[in-house]
Design a protein around this motif. Structure first.
Motif, PDB file in Angstrom:
ATOM      1  N   ARG A  45       0.833  -1.207   0.000  1.00  0.00           N
ATOM      2  CA  ARG A  45       0.000   0.000   0.000  1.00  0.00           C
ATOM      3  C   ARG A  45       0.870   1.261   0.000  1.00  0.00           C
ATOM      4  NH1 ARG A  45      -3.327  -1.358   3.726  1.00  0.00           N
ATOM      5  NH2 ARG A  45      -5.110  -1.815   2.390  1.00  0.00           N
ATOM      6  N   GLU A  46       1.933   1.259   0.786  1.00  0.00           N
ATOM      7  CA  GLU A  46       2.821   2.420   0.839  1.00  0.00           C
ATOM      8  C   GLU A  46       3.487   2.658  -0.516  1.00  0.00           C
ATOM      9  OE1 GLU A  46       5.477   1.409   3.992  1.00  0.00           O
ATOM     10  OE2 GLU A  46       4.003   1.835   5.596  1.00  0.00           O
ATOM     11  N   GLU A  47       3.927   1.576  -1.165  1.00  0.00           N
ATOM     12  CA  GLU A  47       4.589   1.727  -2.462  1.00  0.00           C
ATOM     13  C   GLU A  47       3.599   2.144  -3.549  1.00  0.00           C
ATOM     14  OE1 GLU A  47       8.151  -0.425  -3.504  1.00  0.00           O
ATOM     15  OE2 GLU A  47       7.591  -1.956  -2.034  1.00  0.00           O
ATOM     16  N   LEU A  48       2.390   1.608  -3.505  1.00  0.00           N
ATOM     17  CA  LEU A  48       1.366   2.017  -4.466  1.00  0.00           C
ATOM     18  C   LEU A  48       1.100   3.508  -4.346  1.00  0.00           C
ATOM     19  CD1 LEU A  48      -0.765   1.326  -6.607  1.00  0.00           C
ATOM     20  CD2 LEU A  48      -2.335   0.771  -4.728  1.00  0.00           C
ATOM     21  N   ALA A  53       1.256   8.728  -6.705  1.00  0.00           N
ATOM     22  CA  ALA A  53       1.514  10.141  -6.439  1.00  0.00           C
ATOM     23  C   ALA A  53       2.571  10.693  -7.389  1.00  0.00           C
ATOM     24  CB  ALA A  53       1.947  10.341  -4.986  1.00  0.00           C
ATOM     25  N   GLY A  54       3.482   9.809  -7.837  1.00  0.00           N
ATOM     26  CA  GLY A  54       4.525  10.227  -8.765  1.00  0.00           C
ATOM     27  C   GLY A  54       4.065  10.351 -10.200  1.00  0.00           C
ATOM     28  N   GLY A  55       2.835   9.883 -10.494  1.00  0.00           N
ATOM     29  CA  GLY A  55       2.257  10.134 -11.813  1.00  0.00           C
ATOM     30  C   GLY A  55       2.332   9.012 -12.820  1.00  0.00           C
ATOM     31  N   LEU A 261      11.344  10.521 -13.455  1.00  0.00           N
ATOM     32  CA  LEU A 261      11.202   9.797 -14.716  1.00  0.00           C
ATOM     33  C   LEU A 261       9.914  10.178 -15.437  1.00  0.00           C
ATOM     34  CD1 LEU A 261      12.074   6.147 -15.498  1.00  0.00           C
ATOM     35  CD2 LEU A 261       9.857   7.042 -16.208  1.00  0.00           C
ATOM     36  N   MET A 262       8.812  10.279 -14.699  1.00  0.00           N
ATOM     37  CA  MET A 262       7.541  10.614 -15.342  1.00  0.00           C
ATOM     38  C   MET A 262       7.556  12.024 -15.914  1.00  0.00           C
ATOM     39  SD  MET A 262       5.855   7.899 -15.396  1.00  0.00           S
ATOM     40  CE  MET A 262       4.496   8.704 -16.260  1.00  0.00           C
TER      41      MET A 262
END
Length: 273
Positions: A45-48, A53-55, A261-262
């Motif tokens: 969940r934390e990584e998702l 959030a990073g797009g 990166l995004m």
């Protein structure tokens, strides 16, 4: 076949799909039985949250830390992944897929059970691999997909698998052409030697030229500094290691690196309009 299904699923050109690498699961050698499944869910969940959030444009959930991998997984693996994805469902904001390493049939089952839009696997070929002799049966998997109601699940075929060598004496262009003609992939992935290893640009060009209308994804080694040049060839990218803290495979997703990166990917895509 056209690339319109990519537009339908991701609503953007040249989508970037982030890997959500689950911690080791029950039955895996590295499974943390003390923390249990709750700890796996918490990390996922934390990584998702960091990835979205990073797009990123999509997420693919995989049992990446089930090392060493099986080519036919034990039932507990996909069952546990289904439980984890079920807990994460309310948090998904982007299209998601699944990958049960290295088991195409189990991946399709998991996708059907969880509503995933796509799967990535090794569906064709025979290989000498770090996991032993690796044989596939795409005809059987295709029929299983139909039987379980998975016709709408898009299949990403990895035709240059990591940690393995194709046993037939055929070049990459020939493999691509016959894969497209005889096995009906929805997309083709081109990889480097291992997770995070660069994908050879020339190999990517060969596959793209031979794949016709089938979308081609760069599957490993995409970084902020090369995402534009890779997307200039490919129809999309799958990114795992670069999104981790310090770009280290074992670490957790880092929003700053995702945004970096995004941001470069979006700059490149703006030129396509």
């Amino acid at each position: 076949m056209s690339t319109t299904w990519l537009d339908d699923v991701f609503a953007t050109k040249k989508p970037v799909i982030a890997m959500l690498h689950l911690a080791a699961l029950p039955g895996d050698p590295a499974y943390d039985s003390t923390g249990g499944i709750a700890a796996v869910v918490r990390r996922a969940r934390e990584e998702l949250d960091e990835l979205q959030a990073g797009g990123v444009d999509g997420v693919m959930v995989s049992n990446e830390f089930s090392l060493p991998y099986l080519t036919k997984t034990e039932p507990i693996t996909a069952i546990t992944m289904a439980r984890i994805i079920g807990e994460l469902l309310p948090a998904f904001e982007v299209p998601y897929g699944v990958n049960v390493l290295w088991d195409g049939r189990a991946s399709i089952d998991l996708a059907v059970a969880t509503g995933a839009k796509f799967v990535r696997e090794i569906f064709t070929g025979v290989y000498a691999s770090d996991f032993g002799l690796w044989d596939t049966n795409v005809g059987e998997v295709a029929r299983h997909r139909a039987r379980v109601g998975g016709a709408d699940v898009k299949l990403f075929f990895n035709i240059v698998p990591e940690s393995a060598t194709y046993l037939a004496a055929r070049d990459l262009a020939a493999i691509t052409r016959t894969t497209v003609f005889a096995t009906l992939p929805d997309a083709i992935c081109v990889s480097g030697a291992t997770a995070g290893a660069p994908t050879d640009a020339e190999a990517l060009k060969v596959v793209k030229a031979a794949a016709g209308a089938v979308p081609v994804f760069v599957n490993t080694g995409v970084r902020a500094e090369n995402v534009g040049s890779q997307l200039d060839i490919a129809d999309g990218a799958i990114v795992g290691t670069y999104f981790k803290k310090d770009g280290v495979f074992e670490n957790r997703a880092d929003r700053t690196r995702v945004e970096e990166l995004m941001g470069e990917a979006k700059k490149f895509r703006e030129q396509l309009v």
